[in-house]
Write an enzyme that holds these catalytic residues in place. Structure first.
Site, PDB file in Angstrom:
ATOM      1  N   HIS A   1       0.829  -1.207   0.000  1.00 61.94           N
ATOM      2  CA  HIS A   1       0.000   0.000   0.000  1.00 61.94           C
ATOM      3  C   HIS A   1       0.860   1.252   0.000  1.00 61.94           C
ATOM      4  O   HIS A   1       2.005   1.252   0.452  1.00 61.94           O
ATOM      5  CB  HIS A   1      -0.946   0.011   1.202  1.00 61.94           C
ATOM      6  CG  HIS A   1      -0.274  -0.236   2.521  1.00 61.94           C
ATOM      7  ND1 HIS A   1      -0.058  -1.503   3.017  1.00 61.94           N
ATOM      8  CD2 HIS A   1       0.239   0.609   3.453  1.00 61.94           C
ATOM      9  CE1 HIS A   1       0.542  -1.424   4.196  1.00 61.94           C
ATOM     10  NE2 HIS A   1       0.739  -0.151   4.479  1.00 61.94           N
TER      11      HIS A   1
ATOM     12  N   CYS B   1       1.221   1.639  12.448  1.00 63.15           N
ATOM     13  CA  CYS B   1       2.227   1.257  11.463  1.00 63.15           C
ATOM     14  C   CYS B   1       2.620   2.508  10.676  1.00 63.15           C
ATOM     15  O   CYS B   1       1.960   3.547  10.785  1.00 63.15           O
ATOM     16  CB  CYS B   1       1.692   0.163  10.527  1.00 63.15           C
ATOM     17  SG  CYS B   1       0.370   0.690   9.425  1.00 63.15           S
TER      18      CYS B   1
END
Length: 632
Positions: free
Chosen positions: A67, A176
């Protein structure tokens, strides 16, 4: 918004042909590009690979979720792809990946889009749903599965209670680097596992949407333990006095039961927040070398704006003074002879003067949080004033950081009533005195070493200069923005600081020229040897013409990653030759960055450009000889 609004059937790949991680990423990016979902596949892939470099997005259980959030994305999209045989994606559990969700989010992705992506991440932790996706045969099957499983993506992380309630409570934080996938997968796994164990839990997520489901002081106080599953900084002082476990976010996905049991066992370490500390990040699993590199990069990243801003301001002052004219007998005042250049040079000198204190200060800050900042600034300042220079500041930053850590240990057993004045009195006074005295002693040998090194570098000519240029050029191309590249660049900026008054640094010039070669070489190679590159790579080569001219070496990373055994040696050869030519001709530059856009600050601009062109042609020729034609 529903997840299916982002899952376009047109971009799905129901039978992925790739057999390697890199090829799978390329195949999914090609689908995005061909359907108009992204506008710059090179920039998008660079963002994807940068995220992969932080930790694999192969989250395990056969799933990979590469991503990126970048301006290269036209509209938020999720590419679903499936590989029947599976492929090695360097997944966190070491197993082949079969299902792929490439998340493309634009820079301006709104909260609704991010909520939808979070909901997708939470669904993928359920084994039955994942198996259904593996069994899906058509894009319509995939859409139907998601329609059956989801509602509107407006759910938030809650605090579930098991029917087999143990009476234990845990609070957790997940985070994250991009805050798109792992953050929410870890939160879902922790919730699901806690419910099975009969443990009450509330999970705060620090994702792209910001902090959600924030933990209250009351919830923290009542918790039996705290779990931090994060790869980035999170707010820590609020957990003072609690049993706390800090692990990477991947542990929240793959070891939730282990984390929860340890958190409620009463055996987890008790976290003690130092007054003035604001955040922490997990260094679990980092080697000593990786930790040192992390601290060093913290100093470099904060230092570079001062180097670039101050250095270019000084360089412009020199250039303006030359244009306005300086009498022959006043050349020693070049840069400050005329009024306007003098003002610019004064501004540049002030900015440049912060370079070493900021460098040392933020190395120390990375090691010991805010208490280390003052000691680090002092160490860098003493190194600057005492002549120890860049090397002295580097050593001083680490000395300050670890000295503060030692002081913390020494004062750990002070009465609790004195905690409030530690940060405002004990830490700054003791650290400044100790580090300051040590730096005064260290300045003597470091100053001598720095003087010798500068004299040695300034005396280099002929063969010696060529060897240094070869080495610096090779380092710039070896890992294209990685630790080796950064080491060469940091070394060069250190020489620039000591050579501004003498017209610039040949080492800085060689380093910048060499760093421009790899992306420029890909541009030339894709033009001359078109049949050896895919259409996507040829488009990327065109983009690299601008990146290379701007001294952005990282533009060559996708090419190197796709074919490292052929591309990297080709890059190294051309960059090394360019560095050697610049050093041999003693070409100097006054700016630490900018590529061809600061050519007016180069002492011999035409020869400088010729050196870059020669290196570019050598690298491009080698690429043309060594590279094989694409198989598809």
């Amino acid at each position: 918004m529903r997840i299916t609004d982002l899952l376009s059937k047109d971009v799905m790949i129901m039978s992925l042909q790739a057999t390697t991680k890199e090829a799978a990423i390329d195949e999914m990016i090609a689908s995005l590009k061909s359907n108009g979902k992204i506008n710059d596949e090179v920039l998008f892939k660079e963002a994807i690979m940068n995220r992969e470099a932080q930790s694999s997005t192969g989250v395990g259980e056969g799933i990979a979720m590469p991503h990126a959030k970048t301006k290269a994305v036209n509209e938020p999209t999720v590419v679903f792809a499936k590989s029947e045989k599976g492929l090695d994606y360097n997944s966190l559990d070491g197993q082949p990946a079969h299902l792929f969700f490439m998340i493309a989010a634009p820079d301006g992705a709104n909260a609704t889009h991010l909520e939808t992506l979070a909901a997708l991440s939470r669904l993928l932790v359920h084994p039955a749903f994942v198996q259904s996706l593996k069994d899906a045969k058509t894009p319509d099957d995939v859409i139907t599965l998601f329609n059956n499983e989801q509602g509107d993506a407006e759910e938030t992380v809650v605090a579930p209670t098991s029917s087999n309630d143990t009476g234990k409570t845990v609070v957790a934080v997940t985070a994250c680097p991009t805050g798109i996938a792992h953050t929410y997968m870890a939160a879902e796994k922790l919730q699901e596992t806690a419910n099975k164990l009969g443990v009450r839990i509330k999970v705060e997520t620090n994702g792209s949407r910001g902090v959600e489901n924030r933990l209250t002081d009351k919830e923290i106080a009542e918790a039996d333990g705290v779990i931090i599953a994060a790869d980035v900084q999170v707010d820590m002082p609020r957990f003072d006095g609690k049993h706390l476990i800090a692990k990477p976010v991947a542990a929240g996905i793959h070891k939730p039961e282990e984390l929860i049991k340890e958190a409620i066992s009463g055996n987890a370490p008790v976290y003690r927040a130092e007054s003035g500390s604001e955040a922490t990040e997990s260094t679990d699993g980092l080697s000593v070398g990786q930790q040192i590199y992390k601290h060093l990069m913290s100093g470099v990243s904060h230092m570079l704006p001062f180097v670039i801003g101050g250095g270019i301001a000084i360089a412009i002052a020199f250039m303006l003074d030359q244009i306005l004219g300086v009498p022959q007998d006043q050349l020693a005042k070049l840069g400050s002879y005329n009024e306007i250049p003098a003002l610019l040079k004064q501004i540049g000198d002030v900015a440049f003067g912060f370079m070493l204190p900021v460098f040392a200060g933020y190395i120390a800050y990375s090691i010991s949080d805010r208490p280390g900042l003052v000691a680090g600034f002092v160490a860098g300042g003493v190194a600057s004033v005492g002549g120890a220079g860049f090397l002295g500041a580097l050593v001083g930053g680490f000395l300050a950081g670890y000295a503060v850590e030692l002081i913390k240990v020494m004062l750990k057993k002070l009465p609790k009533t004195l905690d409030g004045i530690k940060v405002v009195l004990f830490y700054p006074v003791l650290s400044v005195l100790i580090v300051g005295l040590l730096m005064l002693l260290l300045n003597v040998p470091m100053s001598a070493l720095n003087t010798w090194l500068n004299d040695f570098l300034n005396s280099l000519s002929g063969t010696n200069a060529v060897i240094l240029g070869l080495l610096l050029g090779a380092m710039m191309a070896a890992d294209l923005g990685g630790p080796i590249n950064k080491a060469a660049y940091i070394f060069a900026t250190g020489t620039l600081a000591a050579s501004v008054a003498t017209g610039g640094s040949a080492i800085m010039a060689a380093t910048m020229a060499a760093g421009m070669v790899p992306p420029l070489a890909t541009f030339v190679a894709t033009l001359v040897f078109r049949n050896k590159f895919t259409a996507q790579e040829r488009d990327a080569g065109l983009t690299n013409s601008i990146l290379g001219a701007s001294f952005i070496t990282e533009g060559a990373i996708p090419f190197a990653a796709a074919d490292p055994l052929r591309m990297i040696p080709s890059f190294i050869a051309g960059s090394a030759i360019t560095g050697a030519i610049v050093m041999f001709l003693n070409i100097k530059v006054l700016a630490p960055h900018g590529g061809v856009f600061v050519i007016f600050l180069v002492s011999q601009p035409w020869f400088y450009l010729i050196a870059i062109v020669i290196g570019t042609i050598i690298s491009a020729a080698l690429i043309g000889v060594l590279r094989k034609k694409p198989t598809v």
